[in-house]
Design a protein around this motif. Structure first.
Motif, PDB file in Angstrom:
ATOM      1  N   LEU A  60       0.825  -1.212   0.000  1.00 46.31           N
ATOM      2  CA  LEU A  60       0.000   0.000   0.000  1.00 46.31           C
ATOM      3  C   LEU A  60       0.859   1.261   0.000  1.00 46.31           C
ATOM      4  N   SER A  61       2.157   1.104  -0.309  1.00 44.81           N
ATOM      5  CA  SER A  61       3.051   2.259  -0.193  1.00 44.81           C
ATOM      6  C   SER A  61       2.662   3.392  -1.154  1.00 44.81           C
ATOM      7  N   ARG A  62       2.010   3.069  -2.260  1.00 37.80           N
ATOM      8  CA  ARG A  62       1.600   4.117  -3.203  1.00 37.80           C
ATOM      9  C   ARG A  62       0.104   4.407  -3.150  1.00 37.80           C
ATOM     10  N   ALA A  63      -0.638   3.562  -2.439  1.00 41.86           N
ATOM     11  CA  ALA A  63      -2.096   3.682  -2.458  1.00 41.86           C
ATOM     12  C   ALA A  63      -2.580   4.761  -1.496  1.00 41.86           C
ATOM     13  N   LYS A  64      -3.327   5.692  -2.028  1.00 39.45           N
ATOM     14  CA  LYS A  64      -3.959   6.701  -1.169  1.00 39.45           C
ATOM     15  C   LYS A  64      -5.326   6.207  -0.721  1.00 39.45           C
ATOM     16  N   MET A  65      -5.838   5.200  -1.445  1.00 36.11           N
ATOM     17  CA  MET A  65      -7.144   4.630  -1.110  1.00 36.11           C
ATOM     18  C   MET A  65      -7.126   3.121  -1.351  1.00 36.11           C
ATOM     19  N   VAL A  66      -7.902   2.422  -0.557  1.00 28.41           N
ATOM     20  CA  VAL A  66      -8.010   0.966  -0.698  1.00 28.41           C
ATOM     21  C   VAL A  66      -9.489   0.584  -0.688  1.00 28.41           C
ATOM     22  N   ILE A  67      -9.874  -0.232  -1.655  1.00 26.85           N
ATOM     23  CA  ILE A  67     -11.210  -0.827  -1.616  1.00 26.85           C
ATOM     24  C   ILE A  67     -11.042  -2.214  -1.011  1.00 26.85           C
ATOM     25  N   CYS A  68     -11.787  -2.461   0.040  1.00 30.46           N
ATOM     26  CA  CYS A  68     -11.598  -3.699   0.772  1.00 30.46           C
ATOM     27  C   CYS A  68     -12.975  -4.236   1.124  1.00 30.46           C
ATOM     28  N   GLY A  69     -13.233  -5.494   0.809  1.00 35.47           N
ATOM     29  CA  GLY A  69     -14.546  -5.992   1.210  1.00 35.47           C
ATOM     30  C   GLY A  69     -14.991  -7.303   0.627  1.00 35.47           C
ATOM     31  N   TRP A  70     -16.260  -7.558   0.857  1.00 38.17           N
ATOM     32  CA  TRP A  70     -16.893  -8.858   0.625  1.00 38.17           C
ATOM     33  C   TRP A  70     -17.887  -8.743  -0.520  1.00 38.17           C
ATOM     34  N   CYS A  71     -17.898  -9.717  -1.420  1.00 41.24           N
ATOM     35  CA  CYS A  71     -18.831  -9.691  -2.548  1.00 41.24           C
ATOM     36  C   CYS A  71     -19.226 -11.137  -2.846  1.00 41.24           C
ATOM     37  N   GLU A  72     -20.356 -11.558  -2.284  1.00 42.50           N
ATOM     38  CA  GLU A  72     -20.771 -12.969  -2.375  1.00 42.50           C
ATOM     39  C   GLU A  72     -22.133 -13.088  -3.047  1.00 42.50           C
ATOM     40  N   LYS A  73     -22.190 -13.983  -4.038  1.00 41.23           N
ATOM     41  CA  LYS A  73     -23.473 -14.246  -4.712  1.00 41.23           C
ATOM     42  C   LYS A  73     -23.519 -15.724  -5.047  1.00 41.23           C
ATOM     43  N   LEU A  74     -24.535 -16.428  -4.560  1.00 42.08           N
ATOM     44  CA  LEU A  74     -24.716 -17.834  -4.925  1.00 42.08           C
ATOM     45  C   LEU A  74     -26.205 -18.139  -4.860  1.00 42.08           C
ATOM     46  N   ALA A  75     -26.768 -18.528  -6.002  1.00 38.70           N
ATOM     47  CA  ALA A  75     -28.207 -18.813  -6.119  1.00 38.70           C
ATOM     48  C   ALA A  75     -29.002 -17.611  -5.581  1.00 38.70           C
TER      49      ALA A  75
END
Lengths: 566, 85
Positions: free
Chosen positions: A538-553
């Motif tokens: 993350l040394s160059r990242a000013k922002m981070v998208i972090c998270g959960w994305c689940e889809k099943l049936a």
């Protein structure tokens, strides 16, 4: 702190059950690719571990993975030790897809990739292990090595086994044939006549450790991940994002091209991949350095490829000589590359391994001789502050907890993402081509980033870590149904990788920073935030998208956070 | 009865999931790729399958498809002279 590579590496492939068997045959110029015929009579080549079978308790792939893991433990005389923390990272694209049916699996089914990983650990004497599972298309193996070495250097683990595994299943063979990416002949990377890849399968394992190892060992130095932000299946037309990953891996290791022994690229043998790599390697000044692709020996082993090819690099680096690229005759890319039809001398203190894959992902890693290993710059933020969060669940979209559609209409998943898309006023013809996982991630990221002030460079360097439970199974099931009916669709196949959702977000927002998709048994926001700071640079990242994305049936759940690292 | 072009446009919209596009939005002579409908390499593969599964026409190479997929006009023309029904 350094991430040493344990001297014994294991490889189970069509060459047999050991790396040394494979190396001996490769050194004699023998390929493990064999001719095959598909249902419709199409001819192609593939590398298959034909002698491997399932056992009473393990699937065929699990048995291969467990054998690789156990062999690596035994060969390195590894024993659990009080006070030392051990981890296991799995790298796979499709796991047990060969066992899957065209229906949602039961709870705890081995079709869920995390379940497969857990079973392999248990069969290898690591009951109770909580493995890290990286499912990031064809860069998975290099990405797992990069992430693993960071976890060692950042003091999270003392020992990490990295297991890479994938089968040349009917599922992937059907998909790549449908993509017209498979050559009727053995693949011929960088050659003027190349017209596609050859698939392969393997399970391999290496040990990364902070224990200082004797001379003759190697060290994983800097590594970097990037995204093309261009197309979900077609590689970048400029090669710039791969060049950036290579440059950063080198820079982090404080390495110069002059001292490099060789580069082992992805070299699949498809027209566009190899051309993209040639441009990237030229851009980083590596065009004149000895180069090879190992795909003509092992085929494209997908999630295993980056890891098992790194094992061969390890051997080549120590011997100061690289294998020829079989079937190479004349250069068929637009930039000069030093590809050899014969063995090439390749002296130097380190080599570079790269990989690129669907979803626009790229990875590069530096492997050096332990005697000449350097410390890697690890000044990367380890804390993050929440800027905004988005949740999609139960027919609602919430931004920082506030319902954005703001009406009391009851919506199913399809109506929810369609209405949200229209409410956003977006004009993107690609949206309706996406699978549900990508539509949800795309809408989530849209609300997450809307109105956030960021200059172009800040957007470009944004990092992404996303996770879910069932990878791309929601679409895998549809694709299996299509296969059974004889209507397999390339547009569906491309979505049978969970990291495509990251690719779609990167294309939309022109994000080219570090990105990774992991599979976990359940949502754990705290753990994901921790993984983002420990597994990404993350040394160059000013922002981070972090998270959960689940889809099943019928089930779906998204929780994305926009975080500011510091 | 629908013309080949009308049927083809409906098939293109359905096959490629062009949800916000109607038959009237597609000009007979407008380029299908790049500008216009913004189709890409994956869409080209789907169109090759459409010819194969819908009209019994098998293209041996993807390069062969390029001039055929220029517009609805060129596609319809090709189908009319090659369809095996």
């Amino acid at each position: 702190m350094k991430a040493y590579v344990g001297p014994h590496k294991s490889l189970i492939s069509g060459y047999g059950d050991s790396l040394s068997d494979a190396l001996a045959q490769m050194s004699e110029g023998k390929t493990a690719l064999r001719p095959r015929t598909w249902d419709d009579g199409a001819e192609y080549y593939a590398q298959c571990a034909d002698r491997r079978a399932k056992t009473a308790t393990l699937s065929r792939l699990e048995a291969m993975g467990a054998d690789a893991l156990r062999d690596c433990m035994a060969g390195n005389k590894w024993e659990p030790e009080a006070g030392r923390k051990t981890g296991v990272i799995f790298s796979t694209t499709k796991g047990n897809i060969a066992e899957a049916q065209a229906a949602a699996p039961e709870e705890g089914s081995r079709i869920l990739i995390y379940e497969m990983a857990r079973r392999i650990c248990a069969a290898s004497g690591l009951e109770g292990m909580d493995p890290i599972v990286i499912c990031n298309a064809c860069i998975s193996g290099v990405a797992a090595t990069v992430a693993g070495s960071r976890l060692i250097r950042r003091g999270e683990y003392d020992d990490i086994f990295v297991v890479g595994l994938d089968e040349a299943s009917r599922f992937v063979t059907s998909g790549f044939l449908g993509f017209r990416s498979v050559s009727a002949k053995p693949c011929a990377p960088y050659d003027a006549r190349r017209d596609g890849l050859s698939l392969g399968e393997a399970a391999g394992c290496i040990l990364l450790t902070n224990k200082k190892l004797a001379d003759g060992a190697t060290v994983v130095e800097g590594g970097s991940l990037s995204n093309d932000a261009n197309h979900i299946s077609g590689p970048s037309r400029t090669g710039e994002p791969l060049a950036k990953a290579i440059g950063r891996a080198m820079g982090q290791s404080r390495r110069a091209v002059e001292e490099m022994a060789f580069v082992n690229a992805h070299g699949t043998g498809t027209v566009y991949n190899d051309e993209m790599e040639a441009k990237a390697l030229d851009a980083v000044g590596m065009g004149g350095k000895p180069l090879n692709s190992l795909k003509p020996y092992l085929g494209h082993t997908l999630g295993a490829s980056g890891l098992i090819e790194l094992m061969v690099c390890d051997d080549e680096l120590r011997r100061g000589e690289i294998l020829p690229t079989l079937w190479f005759e004349s250069l068929g890319v637009s930039k000069r590359l030093s590809v050899g039809a014969e063995k090439q001398r390749a002296e130097g203190s380190f080599c570079v391994k790269t990989a690129s894959g669907f979803g626009g992902c790229n990875a590069a890693v530096v492997l050096s001789k332990a005697t000449e290993a350097r410390d890697v710059d690890e000044t990367t933020p380890d804390k993050m502050t929440l800027v905004r969060s988005v949740d999609i669940a139960g027919g609602k979209i919430l931004v920082d907890g506030r319902d954005v559609l703001g009406d009391d209409v009851e919506r199913d998943f399809g109506a929810l993402v369609r209405d949200a898309y229209h409410a956003l006023g977006d004009q993107n013809l690609k949206f309706f081509k996406m699978d549900d996982l990508c539509k949800m991630g795309y809408i989530g990221a849209e609300y997450l980033l809307r109105g956030i002030e960021a200059c172009e460079a800040e957007r470009r360097e944004m990092a992404i870590l996303m996770a879910n439970r069932s990878a791309s199974l929601d679409t895998d099931i549809v694709y299996i149904g299509q296969m059974e009916e004889g209507t397999a669709s390339p547009a569906k196949f491309v979505y049978t990788l969970p990291n495509i959702v990251i690719g779609e977000i990167c294309i939309r927002h022109k994000i080219q920073g570090e990105n990774l998709f992991v599979v976990m048994p359940q949502r754990d926001d705290e753990k994901l935030r921790h993984m983002a700071t420990r597994m990404l640079d993350l040394s160059r990242a000013k922002m981070v998208i972090c998270g959960w994305c689940e889809k099943l049936a019928d089930t779906y759940e998204l929780h994305l956070e926009l975080q500011k690292p510091h | 009865m629908k013309t080949t072009k009308e049927t083809l446009k409906e098939q293109i919209i359905q096959t490629l999931n062009l949800e916000d596009i109607t038959v009237d939005d597609i000009d007979d002579d407008a380029p299908l790729f790049g500008e216009g409908l913004g189709l890409d390499s994956i869409d080209a593969l789907e169109l090759i399958l459409l010819l194969e599964r819908g009209y019994g026409i098998k293209l041996s190479t993807a390069a062969e498809a390029r001039p055929i997929f220029k517009s609805v006009n060129t596609m319809a023309e090709f189908i009319e002279s090659n369809a095996k029904e």
